[in-house]
Design a protein around this motif. Structure first.
Motif, mmCIF file in Angstrom:
data_model
loop_
_atom_site.group_PDB
_atom_site.id
_atom_site.type_symbol
_atom_site.label_atom_id
_atom_site.label_comp_id
_atom_site.label_asym_id
_atom_site.label_seq_id
_atom_site.Cartn_x
_atom_site.Cartn_y
_atom_site.Cartn_z
ATOM 1 N N TRP A 44 0.823 -1.200 0.000
ATOM 2 C CA TRP A 44 0.000 0.000 0.000
ATOM 3 C C TRP A 44 0.863 1.259 0.000
ATOM 4 N N LEU A 45 0.511 2.145 -0.913
ATOM 5 C CA LEU A 45 1.194 3.430 -1.027
ATOM 6 C C LEU A 45 0.452 4.475 -0.206
ATOM 7 N N VAL A 46 1.205 5.173 0.660
ATOM 8 C CA VAL A 46 0.641 6.263 1.450
ATOM 9 C C VAL A 46 1.346 7.551 1.012
ATOM 10 N N ASP A 47 0.644 8.394 0.271
ATOM 11 C CA ASP A 47 1.238 9.630 -0.238
ATOM 12 C C ASP A 47 1.088 10.724 0.814
ATOM 13 N N LEU A 48 2.213 11.119 1.396
ATOM 14 C CA LEU A 48 2.201 12.113 2.466
ATOM 15 C C LEU A 48 2.398 13.539 1.953
ATOM 16 N N ALA A 49 2.694 13.697 0.664
ATOM 17 C CA ALA A 49 3.022 15.032 0.137
ATOM 18 C C ALA A 49 1.930 16.064 0.387
ATOM 19 N N PRO A 50 0.641 15.718 0.235
ATOM 20 C CA PRO A 50 -0.384 16.762 0.408
ATOM 21 C C PRO A 50 -0.607 17.171 1.861
ATOM 22 N N LEU A 51 -0.091 16.405 2.824
ATOM 23 C CA LEU A 51 -0.397 16.668 4.221
ATOM 24 C C LEU A 51 0.410 17.842 4.763
ATOM 25 N N GLY A 52 -0.242 18.684 5.575
ATOM 26 C CA GLY A 52 0.462 19.754 6.261
ATOM 27 C C GLY A 52 0.449 19.597 7.761
ATOM 28 N N ASP A 53 -0.483 18.781 8.258
ATOM 29 C CA ASP A 53 -0.648 18.595 9.699
ATOM 30 C C ASP A 53 -0.096 17.226 10.099
ATOM 31 N N PRO A 54 0.901 17.170 10.972
ATOM 32 C CA PRO A 54 1.464 15.884 11.374
ATOM 33 C C PRO A 54 0.432 14.930 11.962
ATOM 34 N N VAL B 248 2.214 -7.222 5.358
ATOM 35 C CA VAL B 248 1.940 -6.034 4.550
ATOM 36 C C VAL B 248 3.224 -5.228 4.353
ATOM 37 N N LEU B 249 3.316 -4.609 3.175
ATOM 38 C CA LEU B 249 4.372 -3.618 2.913
ATOM 39 C C LEU B 249 3.698 -2.267 2.751
ATOM 40 N N LEU B 250 4.064 -1.314 3.600
ATOM 41 C CA LEU B 250 3.580 0.057 3.494
ATOM 42 C C LEU B 250 4.673 0.929 2.892
ATOM 43 N N VAL B 251 4.306 1.727 1.897
ATOM 44 C CA VAL B 251 5.233 2.687 1.300
ATOM 45 C C VAL B 251 4.813 4.077 1.757
ATOM 46 N N LEU B 252 5.600 4.667 2.655
ATOM 47 C CA LEU B 252 5.338 6.029 3.127
ATOM 48 C C LEU B 252 6.155 6.982 2.250
ATOM 49 N N ASP B 253 5.473 7.659 1.340
ATOM 50 C CA ASP B 253 6.159 8.457 0.328
ATOM 51 C C ASP B 253 6.156 9.935 0.700
ATOM 52 N N ASN B 254 7.323 10.591 0.543
ATOM 53 C CA ASN B 254 7.488 12.025 0.804
ATOM 54 C C ASN B 254 7.274 12.351 2.288
ATOM 55 N N ALA B 255 8.132 11.798 3.124
ATOM 56 C CA ALA B 255 7.952 11.948 4.571
ATOM 57 C C ALA B 255 8.756 13.089 5.169
ATOM 58 N N GLU B 256 9.569 13.779 4.373
ATOM 59 C CA GLU B 256 10.563 14.689 4.961
ATOM 60 C C GLU B 256 9.965 15.838 5.771
ATOM 61 N N HIS B 257 8.755 16.282 5.437
ATOM 62 C CA HIS B 257 8.177 17.414 6.167
ATOM 63 C C HIS B 257 7.346 16.970 7.375
ATOM 64 N N THR C 77 10.195 6.957 1.677
ATOM 65 C CA THR C 77 11.009 7.871 0.871
ATOM 66 C C THR C 77 11.008 9.231 1.553
ATOM 67 N N SER C 78 12.185 9.809 1.654
ATOM 68 C CA SER C 78 12.322 11.081 2.369
ATOM 69 C C SER C 78 13.660 11.702 2.001
ATOM 70 N N ARG C 79 13.750 12.993 2.120
ATOM 71 C CA ARG C 79 15.047 13.637 1.922
ATOM 72 C C ARG C 79 15.917 13.536 3.163
ATOM 73 N N GLU C 80 15.340 12.994 4.239
ATOM 74 C CA GLU C 80 16.080 12.790 5.476
ATOM 75 C C GLU C 80 15.540 11.536 6.143
ATOM 76 N N ARG C 81 16.403 10.746 6.762
ATOM 77 C CA ARG C 81 15.974 9.504 7.413
ATOM 78 C C ARG C 81 15.090 9.806 8.617
ATOM 79 N N LEU C 82 14.317 8.784 9.048
ATOM 80 C CA LEU C 82 13.448 8.964 10.200
ATOM 81 C C LEU C 82 14.244 9.076 11.487
ATOM 82 N N GLY C 83 15.343 8.318 11.581
ATOM 83 C CA GLY C 83 16.187 8.405 12.766
ATOM 84 C C GLY C 83 15.671 7.616 13.943
#
Length: 842
Positions: free
Chosen positions: A174-184, A218-227, A251-257
């Motif tokens: 399952w793909l979870v597109d996080l790009a449109p989200l502004g609220d954590p 299940v495999l979850l794809v959390l896409d665009n998580a950097e913000h 996928t993120s420009r920075e790791r979750l840590g």
């Protein structure tokens, strides 16, 4: 690349060729094939049993790009190693035939595994190694984060990998597109939406997710998580701890840590190593650009003439996939060459993204704006200030240049580490000489950061700090012992791009030219040892012309001295003398007797090379006397060497030996580089004394000293003298071997040494076969020596070799004609003549 047509899978022997997934399987395991080899195999298998001509193979695999036939042969050989030699038969002079029975099989039906992965609208290019790596890691880790620079292709790569992992996750991918989200707070709700589940009244959404996922694979794809890093990290940690069969691909420009996370940095697409057209399509970036350009212009074909522009575009865009996608639409209105030239203004040119793409993916600037706005203010300051560096930097350099005004020097390491984590700065594979890492930016990011630096109003101050830092680094070369030079020169090797950027900044304004003169004059030893005489002279002369007319200080005097020394290496003795006399006069006016001595010593050497031996000897004695007052060992050694050279040139061998003995003792106290230079002159004295064994021993020690110091020109000169010794011993093959190595190391612009090399080379030619060529080379050298008032160090020896060649030819008229013809040659023509003769074996 050949187009896929139904059927999309073939079986032959123990192999299965899957065109839809671009894989070759053997007993279920993937076989590693290069992309072009896969395409060649596809064409052959589709025509199994039939002749496929070389012309058809080249057309279908390479298109209109002109390649050598041996490129096709190399891929066929690689396929034979995998499939067995009999699998591909060669039809002599025509082409190839695939001999295995290739049975088409139906493409596998859509997997039963549920998923919401979108269907791609464009072809996926390359990334075979990354796909294999990520799939392998996902088999052993439950949290894999793909990080990388914005636009490098993380999302597309994740989707391809996720699609290939359907069978391993029967309960869904399952793909979870996080790009449109502004609220954590919406992150868990976005996951629930992708899974199509709802929370019962009164239950936290995270608990609902855990309850649903706990027993499922299940495999979850959390896409665009950097913000949304904190929210994603907290949710991921909770889910993974309570759902044993869950895997996350982020996928993120920075790791979750968080604990258990494996970070896989997605590199840019591979870029061409050079402009050669035959290997261009091995580059993923080029293949992507060609593919996307054809979507813009169906008639687009890349030709061999386009190869340099294609390579330049992909290199200048750092292989960033999105940047290349943004560049492709421009082929509708301009040539590849014009597009390449306009990339200096890349943020105005690359603005035509898809209307349906994320806003931050529609222009190159908005792509980096997104990353930039996620930075803290100190991180933004360090990023823009570090943009003054060209070719990378060290932590120590950043502490001096990027700190201040909101950034403490002690915070630089943490701030740089944060920028590395966010993939705006990268660590280089090489380390600084002190063991510290070096950092750099992709050029696209650096251009963006430079724009930000200009907007900030800090540019002048930061660039001036950059110049001062390099002046401090190069200052270690000023009169130091060889041990210090040997430590500093490799540091300057790593900073060549920074040095050029700093000098170019100083060249931009007359008011800054004085600082440029200071930096350039400190680099004379660096340029000398690296053989970059022309570059050094160019910087010094331009800055001298630019500096204010009333500038009569130490910076100008040092620059005049440096220019004179480097021009002397280029063989322009008149210009060298003029610059050094002006420097000496200025040192007199400034009352700096120690610097005066150095300029006088260099001036004495110029006079000695011009056969003004009496004047040279008097000036060297004056330099020596002053240098001894200050204990300036390097100038003492130099002056003693000039006195020895003058005595040697006048034939006074005992006096030359006395001076050289003193010079060698001083040189050994300075270090191996100074010693190496003195030993070359000692070898000349030994040659005059007919002690060839002593001469060779001195040269061998000298050569090792030059090599250890990285002095290419010095090493070439030592090899040249070794060739002379071998020549005098009658071993012409050994002489030619040394000359070949000397030729490869002789820097362009080392005029005096090139003339001497040509002299020695002509004497090493076998006679009578090459006597005419030798006469031509000697005639060329003689004219150039006359024009610049230079002399040969051993004229009697040279005359003897010329007579031997003349006698071997037994035709004085032919020898004289060749001599006169050579006098019309340029030095480059003589060099090319020598190159062609060196290529002929002994």
């Amino acid at each position: 690349m050949p187009a896929s047509a139904a059927p999309v899978r073939y079986r032959f022997g123990r192999f299965e060729l899957q065109l839809d997934e671009r894989r070759l399987l053997s007993a279920g395991a993937a076989v590693a094939l290069r992309p072009l080899a896969f395409d060649v195999l596809t064409v052959l298998v589709e025509r199994a049993g039939h002749l496929v001509t070389k012309t058809e193979l080249l057309r279908r695999v390479w298109g209109q790009v002109v390649v050598e036939e041996n490129a096709l042969q190399a891929h066929v050989s690689a396929l034979r190693r995998v499939l067995g030699v009999p699998a591909i038969a060669t039809v002599s002079g025509q082409g190839y035939r695939f001999t295995l029975a290739a049975a088409p099989v139906e493409a596998l039906s859509a997997p039963a595994t549920p998923h919401n992965l979108p269907h791609a609208l464009t072809s996926f290019i390359g990334r075979e190694r990354e796909i294999a790596d990520i799939r392998r890691w996902l088999e052993s880790t439950r949290l894999l984060t793909l990080t990388g620079a914005g636009g490098c292709g993380k999302t597309r790569l994740a989707l391809v990998v996720a699609g290939a992992m359907l069978e391993q996750h029967p309960d869904g991918v399952w793909l979870v597109d996080l790009a449109p989200l502004g609220d954590p707070k919406l992150v868990p709700w976005a996951v629930a939406k992708a899974l199509a589940i709802q929370a019962p009244p009164g239950q936290e959404i995270a608990d609902t997710l855990i309850g649903w996922l706990a027993s499922r694979c299940v495999l979850l794809v959390l896409d665009n998580a950097e913000h949304l890093l904190d929210a994603c990290a907290q949710l991921a940690d909770r889910l993974l701890r309570q759902c044993a069969r869950l895997a996350l691909l982020v996928t993120s420009r920075e790791r979750l840590g968080i604990e258990g996370e494996l970070n896989y940095r997605v590199p840019s697409l591979s870029i061409p190593a050079d402009d050669a057209s035959d290997g261009l399509l091995a580059s993923e970036a080029v293949r992507l650009l060609v593919d996307r350009a054809r979507l813009q212009r169906p008639d687009f074909e890349a030709t061999a003439a386009d190869a340099p522009a294609l390579a330049a575009i992909c290199r200048r865009l750092d292989g960033i996939a999105l940047a290349i996608e943004l560049a492709a639409p421009r082929v509708r209105v301009m040539s590849l060459e014009a597009l390449s030239q306009r990339l200096d203004d890349r943020f105005r040119v690359l603005t035509e993204g898809s209307r349906t793409a994320l806003p931050r993916h529609r222009t190159l600037r908005s792509l980096i704006d997104w990353s930039h706005e996620l930075l803290s203010e100190p991180e933004k300051a360090v990023l823009r200030r570090a943009s003054v560096f060209a070719g990378g930097w060290t932590l120590a350099a950043a502490e001096q240049i990027a700190s201040g005004e909101g950034v403490a020097p002690g915070d630089l390491l943490d701030l740089l580490a944060a920028l590395v984590d966010k993939n705006l700065v990268i660590t280089q594979a090489t380390q600084a000489s002190d063991g510290d890492p070096r950092f750099k930016m992709l050029e696209t990011v650096r251009h963006y950061a430079q724009d930000r630096l200009r907007e900030s109003g800090e540019e002048v101050a930061v660039r001036d700090r950059h110049v001062q830092y390099l002046i401090g680094l190069a200052g270690a070369l000023d009169g130091s012992l060889d041990a210090v030079l040997q430590q500093t020169l490799p540091q300057l090797d790593a900073e060549q791009d920074n040095l050029r950027a700093a000098l170019a900044w100083c060249e931009g304004e007359p008011a800054r030219a004085v600082q440029g003169l200071r930096l350039a004059s400190l680099l004379v030893t660096f340029w000398q040892t690296r053989g970059n005489y022309g570059e050094g002279v160019g910087w010094l002369e331009r800055l001298l012309a630019l500096a204010p007319a009333d500038e009569r200080g130490p910076a100008r005097a040092m620059a005049l001295h440096g220019a004179g020394a480097l021009v002397a290496f280029n063989g322009d003795q008149a210009a060298a003398e003029a610059r050094l006399r002006e420097a000496a006069d200025l040192w007199q006016q400034l009352g700096d007797r120690q610097r005066l001595a150095a300029s006088l010593a260099n001036l004495a050497e110029v006079l000695a090379y011009s056969s003004e031996l009496v004047a040279a000897r008097a000036m060297a004695e004056e330099a020596l006397s002053i240098a001894r007052e200050f204990g300036d060992l390097r100038t003492i050694s130099f002056a003693l060497a000039v006195l020895a050279q003058s005595s040697l040139s006048s034939g006074d061998l005992p006096t030359a030996r006395t001076w050289l003995s003193q010079c060698l003792a001083v040189a050994r106290s300075i270090g191996p580089w100074n010693t190496a230079a003195t030993l070359t002159m000692w070898s000349l004295l030994m040659q005059e004394l007919k002690d060839l064994d002593a001469s060779r021993a001195a040269l061998q020690e000298s050569l090792q000293g030059f090599i250890a110091f990285g002095d290419r020109g010095g090493a070439a000169y030592a090899r040249m003298q070794l060739a002379k010794v071998a020549q005098d011993l009658g071993d012409l093959p050994a002489a030619r071997a040394e000359l070949r190595q000397a030729f490869d190391g002789l820097p362009r612009g080392q005029y005096n040494e090139l003339l001497e090399w040509l002299d020695v080379f002509a004497g090493a030619l076998e006679v009578p076969g090459h006597a005419v060529a030798a006469a031509g080379v000697w005639g060329c050298v003689q004219r150039h020596r006359e024009e610049r008032a230079l002399f040969s160090m051993r004229p009697a020896r040279l005359q003897r070799l010329r007579e031997v060649a003349r006698h071997a030819l037994q035709d004085d008229d032919a020898f004289d004609r060749a001599w006169q013809e050579g006098r019309r040659w340029s030095l480059e023509e003589a060099r090319e003549q020598a190159r062609s003769l060196l290529a002929v074996g002994d």
